[in-house]
Design an enzyme around this catalytic site. Sequence first.
Site, mmCIF file in Angstrom:
data_model
loop_
_atom_site.group_PDB
_atom_site.id
_atom_site.type_symbol
_atom_site.label_atom_id
_atom_site.label_comp_id
_atom_site.label_asym_id
_atom_site.label_seq_id
_atom_site.Cartn_x
_atom_site.Cartn_y
_atom_site.Cartn_z
ATOM 1 N N HIS A 120 0.870 -1.180 0.000
ATOM 2 C CA HIS A 120 0.000 0.000 0.000
ATOM 3 C C HIS A 120 0.909 1.235 0.000
ATOM 4 C CE1 HIS A 120 -2.740 2.963 1.877
ATOM 5 N NE2 HIS A 120 -3.731 2.175 1.518
ATOM 6 N N ASP A 197 3.281 -4.654 7.954
ATOM 7 C CA ASP A 197 2.084 -3.828 7.818
ATOM 8 C C ASP A 197 0.887 -4.762 7.959
ATOM 9 O OD1 ASP A 197 -0.096 -2.420 7.032
ATOM 10 O OD2 ASP A 197 0.721 -1.741 5.107
ATOM 11 N N GLN A 200 -4.320 -5.024 6.838
ATOM 12 C CA GLN A 200 -5.345 -5.955 6.352
ATOM 13 C C GLN A 200 -5.241 -7.309 7.050
ATOM 14 O OE1 GLN A 200 -7.784 -5.099 4.405
ATOM 15 N NE2 GLN A 200 -7.013 -3.131 3.692
ATOM 16 N N LYS A 223 -9.923 -0.898 10.766
ATOM 17 C CA LYS A 223 -10.023 -2.124 9.971
ATOM 18 C C LYS A 223 -10.131 -3.348 10.876
ATOM 19 C CE LYS A 223 -7.182 -0.092 6.330
ATOM 20 N NZ LYS A 223 -7.951 0.279 5.146
ATOM 21 N N CYS A 361 -4.614 2.680 -3.768
ATOM 22 C CA CYS A 361 -3.373 3.086 -3.100
ATOM 23 C C CYS A 361 -2.269 2.061 -3.292
ATOM 24 C CB CYS A 361 -3.589 3.309 -1.599
ATOM 25 S SG CYS A 361 -4.747 4.596 -1.232
HETATM 26 C C1 LIG Z 1 -2.149 -2.783 3.537
HETATM 27 C C2 LIG Z 1 -2.481 -1.418 4.047
HETATM 28 N N1 LIG Z 1 -1.538 -0.679 4.649
HETATM 29 C C3 LIG Z 1 -1.782 0.538 5.141
HETATM 30 C C4 LIG Z 1 -3.024 1.112 5.050
HETATM 31 C C5 LIG Z 1 -3.241 2.487 5.590
HETATM 32 O O1 LIG Z 1 -4.177 2.472 6.617
HETATM 33 P P1 LIG Z 1 -4.746 3.830 7.226
HETATM 34 O O2 LIG Z 1 -5.259 4.627 6.065
HETATM 35 O O3 LIG Z 1 -5.827 3.393 8.139
HETATM 36 O O4 LIG Z 1 -3.628 4.503 7.931
HETATM 37 C C6 LIG Z 1 -4.045 0.407 4.422
HETATM 38 C C7 LIG Z 1 -5.374 1.020 4.266
HETATM 39 O O5 LIG Z 1 -6.075 0.867 3.304
HETATM 40 C C8 LIG Z 1 -3.767 -0.892 3.915
HETATM 41 O O6 LIG Z 1 -4.712 -1.601 3.300
#
Ligand SMILES: Cc1ncc(COP(=O)(O)O)c(C=O)c1O
Lengths: 403, 150
Positions: A120, A197, A200, A223, A361
């Site tokens: 992401h 990370d 998900q 999430k 993203c």
């Molecule tokens: C794999 C992953 N990393 C990071 C994020 C970023 O999360 P946040 O926007 O809640 O900070 C997301 C959010 O869609 C994600 O799917």
Amino acid sequence: MSFDVEAFRAEFSFFQQHPDWVYLDSAATMHKPDAVIKAEVEFYQQHNSNVHRGAHQLSQQATQLFEQARDTVALALNVRRREEIIWTSGATEALNLLACGLMGTVLKPGDRILLTCLEHHANIVPWQFYCQQHGVLIDVVPLTNELELDIAAFQQLLELKPKVVAMAEVSNVLGTISPVAQLVQLAKAAGAITVIDGAQGIVWQRPDMQALDADFYVFSGHKLYGPTGIGVLYGRYELLNNLKPLRYGGEMIKTVSFTGTTLNQLPYKLEAGTPNIAGAIGLAAAVSWLNNFDSAALTAHKQQLFTELYLGCQAIKGLQLLSPQQNNVGILALNIKGEHPTDVAALLNEQKIAVRAGTHCAMPLFQALQLPGAVRLSLAAYNNSHDIKRTLKALEQTVELLQ
Amino acid sequence: MTAHELILQSKAPYTAIAKHELPAIAASSDWQNKYRILMNLGKQLPVFSSDLQRDELLIAGCDSKAWLLHQYDGITQKHYWAFDSEARVVKGLVALAICQLNGLSNTELAKIDFTALLRPLGLYQNISPSRQNGLQAVLDKMAEQIKAAS
Ligand SMILES: Cc1ncc(COP(=O)(O)O)c(C=O)c1O
């Protein structure tokens, strides 16, 4: 243990408000059970005060609730010390804190870090920004033709001796699960600091930090059935303690004078300013609430729905499924041959099916796939078989309308 | 194709859309029919060749890429447009707006309420001029172009 999806669904007022919608965008944000909303409201109505600073009893009570929330998360993740849980505003802030905090302390000019192709943007852009400033180089693990991380390439890239390896546990586009436990061991053997990370991954399987053995793990509360604006950075104590703070201000200091400042201890030194107190309490409420359910049963239910969705989509002519069916948390990325994902999403929206369309993203992933984007259908345990049937019907209608 | 040719080639299709599809969409009662027409509008309109898909013509703020070309005839004081998008729904929605504005003069355009352009079509169950579908961004850009000429 059997799982009563309708009883589970009844925990969420949202669905009573929107009985005509099918929500398949849980990878973007999940709905929150009434228990979480109630915990936040109760805090504001009954306990509101600032934490760690009041001379009064009300502040002490608020501090206690706030720190209990940290304990709840610390216990759920099986960390060694409660100070290893740092509150952030979400996964994005946690990754920014890491990218900034490791720079100059661990990472020096000419060093390398290793990312993967399916990250992401939140796990790319902060690294890119600070790496450019500090002359640190970024290598990227590619995917195999089966859209899995290329482990052989990963091992080869480890020979370049990256100081940090940062990777997603689950792809937010494809839903595929990476073998992070194995990759962490490989990276550690090569001497790298590991960052997972878990944005998900956290809802798919609650990680045991001591078993996983990663140095850092980040996730967002929203999430995991929790509120927005709160997230967690977990880190091994010694490494966390050496991070350079991202933000400076109150709460994070021991003494301040105009000739110098000494920093507070963990976790406070990484939590400058008034924290999201209600958010932390809400996230802890989500974790506690989830404990009422058998997580294996939730997963089995989700897998069953995913199979139903996947097989149903395979049977619709004109759909191109990107996500592999195996090893998937319940995210299906797809396209209609020759059509822009925006058009597909617009027609699904017209039929009250909430999905996301675009590059999610993860532009580098779509560059690797050589696609302009995809429509993403993401499931959660509160979805039911009716949702899947309506979605399949709506997809059929969409294919027909685009002919 | 030059920009001028693109504008010229777009004129007849926009006139035809205003005459046929615009009332047809307004008259259909079910949403499927409305969308069937909407999604196919783009097929009548010319496509921007790659040399015309220029960055300065890009409309910012759409999920899909979209290009707007504008021409102002200083003598007749009339405005003409051509538009293309990767997404059929965007190309269709914008065509329904442009077909009501193309070839109008500054004074005629000044009387038009842009926010109401698509209202009679009954497309707004869920679709509205939004950031997502880019219609709002295109309308804003057109209003800007008209203002600069008047
Ligand atoms: C794999 C992953 N990393 C990071 C994020 C970023 O999360 P946040 O926007 O809640 O900070 C997301 C959010 O869609 C994600 O799917």
